[in-house]
Design a protein around this motif. Structure first.
Motif, mmCIF file in Angstrom:
data_model
loop_
_atom_site.group_PDB
_atom_site.id
_atom_site.type_symbol
_atom_site.label_atom_id
_atom_site.label_comp_id
_atom_site.label_asym_id
_atom_site.label_seq_id
_atom_site.Cartn_x
_atom_site.Cartn_y
_atom_site.Cartn_z
ATOM 1 N N GLY A 1 0.791 -1.221 0.000
ATOM 2 C CA GLY A 1 0.000 0.000 0.000
ATOM 3 C C GLY A 1 0.825 1.273 0.000
ATOM 4 N N GLN A 2 0.158 2.354 -0.356
ATOM 5 C CA GLN A 2 0.791 3.667 -0.296
ATOM 6 C C GLN A 2 0.996 4.094 1.153
ATOM 7 O OE1 GLN A 2 -1.620 6.471 -2.443
ATOM 8 N NE2 GLN A 2 -1.389 5.441 -4.404
ATOM 9 N N VAL A 3 1.981 4.963 1.344
ATOM 10 C CA VAL A 3 2.216 5.534 2.672
ATOM 11 C C VAL A 3 0.990 6.344 3.067
ATOM 12 C CG1 VAL A 3 3.648 7.120 4.002
ATOM 13 C CG2 VAL A 3 4.700 5.572 2.334
ATOM 14 N N SER A 4 0.555 6.188 4.322
ATOM 15 C CA SER A 4 -0.684 6.822 4.759
ATOM 16 C C SER A 4 -0.632 7.138 6.247
ATOM 17 C CB SER A 4 -1.867 5.892 4.474
ATOM 18 O OG SER A 4 -3.067 6.398 5.028
ATOM 19 N N SER A 5 -1.460 8.104 6.632
ATOM 20 C CA SER A 5 -1.575 8.462 8.055
ATOM 21 C C SER A 5 -2.926 8.058 8.624
ATOM 22 C CB SER A 5 -1.381 9.980 8.221
ATOM 23 O OG SER A 5 -2.362 10.696 7.463
ATOM 24 N N VAL A 6 -3.693 7.238 7.916
ATOM 25 C CA VAL A 6 -4.989 6.807 8.435
ATOM 26 C C VAL A 6 -4.774 5.968 9.700
ATOM 27 C CG1 VAL A 6 -6.110 6.865 6.185
ATOM 28 C CG2 VAL A 6 -4.996 4.758 6.945
ATOM 29 N N PRO B 1 15.043 -4.631 -1.359
ATOM 30 C CA PRO B 1 16.013 -3.754 -2.042
ATOM 31 C C PRO B 1 15.443 -2.349 -2.205
ATOM 32 C CG PRO B 1 15.788 -5.856 -3.191
ATOM 33 C CD PRO B 1 14.708 -5.817 -2.164
ATOM 34 N N GLY B 2 16.285 -1.351 -1.961
ATOM 35 C CA GLY B 2 15.852 0.029 -2.135
ATOM 36 C C GLY B 2 15.019 0.582 -0.992
ATOM 37 N N PHE B 3 15.011 -0.098 0.162
ATOM 38 C CA PHE B 3 14.230 0.390 1.296
ATOM 39 C C PHE B 3 14.694 1.776 1.716
ATOM 40 C CE2 PHE B 3 14.255 0.674 6.065
ATOM 41 C CZ PHE B 3 12.921 1.030 6.182
ATOM 42 N N GLN B 4 13.738 2.683 1.882
ATOM 43 C CA GLN B 4 14.028 4.045 2.311
ATOM 44 C C GLN B 4 13.371 4.304 3.666
ATOM 45 O OE1 GLN B 4 16.022 6.235 0.760
ATOM 46 N NE2 GLN B 4 16.435 4.728 -0.865
ATOM 47 N N PRO B 5 14.152 4.323 4.750
ATOM 48 C CA PRO B 5 13.551 4.577 6.071
ATOM 49 C C PRO B 5 12.996 5.990 6.156
ATOM 50 C CG PRO B 5 15.947 4.577 6.206
ATOM 51 C CD PRO B 5 15.607 4.125 4.822
ATOM 52 N N VAL B 6 12.013 6.162 7.016
ATOM 53 C CA VAL B 6 11.385 7.471 7.207
ATOM 54 C C VAL B 6 12.386 8.454 7.796
ATOM 55 C CG1 VAL B 6 9.542 8.708 8.408
ATOM 56 C CG2 VAL B 6 9.107 6.442 7.455
ATOM 57 N N SER C 1 21.250 -2.528 6.110
ATOM 58 C CA SER C 1 21.725 -3.495 5.116
ATOM 59 C C SER C 1 21.973 -4.864 5.739
ATOM 60 C CB SER C 1 23.001 -2.989 4.442
ATOM 61 O OG SER C 1 24.067 -2.900 5.369
ATOM 62 N N THR C 2 22.151 -4.914 7.052
ATOM 63 C CA THR C 2 22.349 -6.206 7.716
ATOM 64 C C THR C 2 21.103 -7.078 7.652
ATOM 65 O OG1 THR C 2 21.714 -5.302 9.868
ATOM 66 C CG2 THR C 2 24.055 -5.218 9.287
ATOM 67 N N LEU C 3 19.952 -6.456 7.367
ATOM 68 C CA LEU C 3 18.692 -7.197 7.281
ATOM 69 C C LEU C 3 18.226 -7.357 5.828
ATOM 70 C CD1 LEU C 3 16.753 -5.600 10.268
ATOM 71 C CD2 LEU C 3 17.851 -7.844 10.189
ATOM 72 N N LEU D 1 11.859 0.103 14.760
ATOM 73 C CA LEU D 1 11.076 -0.210 13.569
ATOM 74 C C LEU D 1 9.876 0.729 13.442
ATOM 75 C CD1 LEU D 1 10.935 -4.097 13.125
ATOM 76 C CD2 LEU D 1 12.348 -2.428 11.941
ATOM 77 N N HIS D 2 9.218 0.996 14.548
ATOM 78 C CA HIS D 2 8.105 1.953 14.522
ATOM 79 C C HIS D 2 8.579 3.323 14.046
ATOM 80 C CE1 HIS D 2 4.378 0.211 16.110
ATOM 81 N NE2 HIS D 2 5.147 -0.619 16.785
ATOM 82 N N ARG D 3 9.826 3.657 14.348
ATOM 83 C CA ARG D 3 10.349 4.971 14.010
ATOM 84 C C ARG D 3 10.747 5.075 12.548
ATOM 85 N NH1 ARG D 3 14.992 8.333 14.391
ATOM 86 N NH2 ARG D 3 16.353 6.507 14.362
ATOM 87 N N ILE D 4 11.317 4.001 11.982
ATOM 88 C CA ILE D 4 11.892 4.100 10.638
ATOM 89 C C ILE D 4 10.977 3.577 9.529
ATOM 90 C CG2 ILE D 4 14.202 3.895 11.615
ATOM 91 C CD1 ILE D 4 14.348 1.068 10.443
ATOM 92 N N LEU D 5 9.984 2.743 9.895
ATOM 93 C CA LEU D 5 9.123 2.169 8.863
ATOM 94 C C LEU D 5 7.967 3.109 8.525
ATOM 95 C CD1 LEU D 5 8.798 -1.578 9.951
ATOM 96 C CD2 LEU D 5 9.834 -0.732 7.846
ATOM 97 N N PRO D 6 7.664 3.288 7.258
ATOM 98 C CA PRO D 6 6.479 4.072 6.894
ATOM 99 C C PRO D 6 5.212 3.267 7.159
ATOM 100 C CG PRO D 6 7.481 3.153 4.925
ATOM 101 C CD PRO D 6 8.395 2.802 6.069
ATOM 102 N N ALA D 7 4.157 3.956 7.583
ATOM 103 C CA ALA D 7 2.857 3.304 7.749
ATOM 104 C C ALA D 7 2.138 3.320 6.408
ATOM 105 C CB ALA D 7 2.034 4.046 8.804
ATOM 106 N N ARG D 8 1.529 2.196 6.051
ATOM 107 C CA ARG D 8 0.940 2.054 4.723
ATOM 108 C C ARG D 8 -0.521 1.613 4.784
ATOM 109 N NH1 ARG D 8 4.574 2.330 0.715
ATOM 110 N NH2 ARG D 8 6.790 2.181 1.243
ATOM 111 N N HIS D 9 -1.243 1.946 3.723
ATOM 112 C CA HIS D 9 -2.594 1.424 3.572
ATOM 113 C C HIS D 9 -2.539 -0.109 3.533
ATOM 114 C CE1 HIS D 9 -5.168 4.918 2.910
ATOM 115 N NE2 HIS D 9 -4.269 5.436 2.101
#
Length: 320
Positions: free
Chosen positions: A154-159, A172-177, A185-187, A209-217
């Motif tokens: 899903g798209q990043v969302s604040s719902v 691959p290509g993960f972009q933390p918030v 990269s260790t993961l 993880l709560h801090r760096i992961l985007p919340a998604r639909h």
């Protein structure tokens, strides 16, 4: 700590060893086939539909095996593993590696419906109408199963019901918030359930993880509701309330509505530019458009029937 739910569901219902396990997707197949058997058995007992009581077991088995499973697998191999398959045909049988094509499964079930109708001398559109009413159950279970396995689509969302997916850390290509406090990269390529397992042993890692992961639909839940519950409810209502409907109408409605509802679900999916043609056939707008086209062809054919050819879809009188 932010409120969005962190997806930590294990993709395995049980796993005794590397060779003996059951994933949510496998359970979805089993439950779907059992429910289809129960529905068709009850329908046949009332003398309705094109499948006789003694044929129900074989109908579900072969539709599931040759249509859903083998059709879905063949579609996936041809679209995504052609180079490997052309060098080694055994790639097709590597079911444990995963991979199934919705488009391939739909085509497989349609091919089976043609075979069954010809072999048993039954009206083909009655067969497809029967399958059309069952199909939303398959979409419901499939979307729920893939969500349970943690696909971050899903798209990043604040719902308030947005979800954070640990599997995203290993992609691959993960972009933390925000800048993480550890080397992500260790993961790399770590399965989401293994990343989630680390959170149960380390509260600091959970907070990170709560801090760096985007919340998604949770787009798969949306699709389960749209293509499973809503679509199935509409088809059941039409079948129950419109007794004089033309034969084939349910098939046309299924393809048309599924295509439209699938397009609606795409509005909440993460955009994926520069997809290959094969990937577009699975993840882009092409599958819904194809479904809409097939549905339109069904509806035009059905609604173009002569008035004396349109009426109550009479049940096929079968022994047993």
């Amino acid at each position: 700590m932010d409120t969005p739910f962190l997806h930590g569901i294990n993709p395995f219902l049980f796993r005794f060893s590397e060779t003996l396990s059951l994933r949510w997707t496998g359970a979805a197949y089993l439950v779907g086939f059992l429910l289809a058997f129960a529905v068709l058995r009850r329908q046949a007992a009332r003398g309705e539909g094109p499948v006789a009581k003694q044929e129900v077991s074989g109908f579900v088995l072969y539709a599931g095996l040759f249509g859903v499973i083998l059709g879905g697998r063949l579609g996936y191999v041809l679209l995504h593993q052609w180079d490997d398959f052309s060098r080694d045909g055994s790639v097709f049988f590597q079911f444990r590696q995963g991979g199934a094509s919705v488009l391939g499964a739909v085509l497989g079930v349609l091919a089976f419906s043609v075979y069954f109708a010809r072999q048993q001398r039954r009206p083909w559109l009655q067969v497809t109408d029967t399958l059309a009413v069952l199909a939303p159950l398959g979409f419901l279970l499939a979307h729920l199963a893939v969500f349970m396995e943690g696909a971050p689509l899903g798209q990043v969302s604040s719902v308030p019901w947005a979800v954070r997916f640990p599997a995203e850390v290993g992609m691959p290509g993960f972009q933390p918030v925000v800048t993480p406090s550890f080397d992500v990269s260790t993961l790399a390529y770590a399965p989401g359930h293994e990343v989630a397992a680390l959170t149960r042993a380390d509260a600091a890692f959970l907070a990170e993880l709560h801090r760096i992961l985007p919340a998604r639909h949770p787009v798969l839940l949306y699709q389960a509701a749209l293509e499973g519950l809503l679509l199935g409810g509409v088809l059941l209502a039409v079948r129950a309330l419109w007794r004089s409907r033309p034969v084939g109408l349910l098939s046309g409605l299924f393809f048309t509505l599924q295509g439209g509802l699938s397009l609606g679900g795409l509005l909440f999916r993460e955009a994926q530019p520069n997809l290959s043609f094969a990937a577009q056939l699975e993840q882009g707008v092409l599958p819904p458009v194809l479904m809409l086209g097939v549905g339109a062809a069904f509806l035009l054919s059905v609604l173009g029937q002569r008035p004396d050819a349109v009426g109550v879809p009479a049940p096929v009188k079968l022994e047993g």
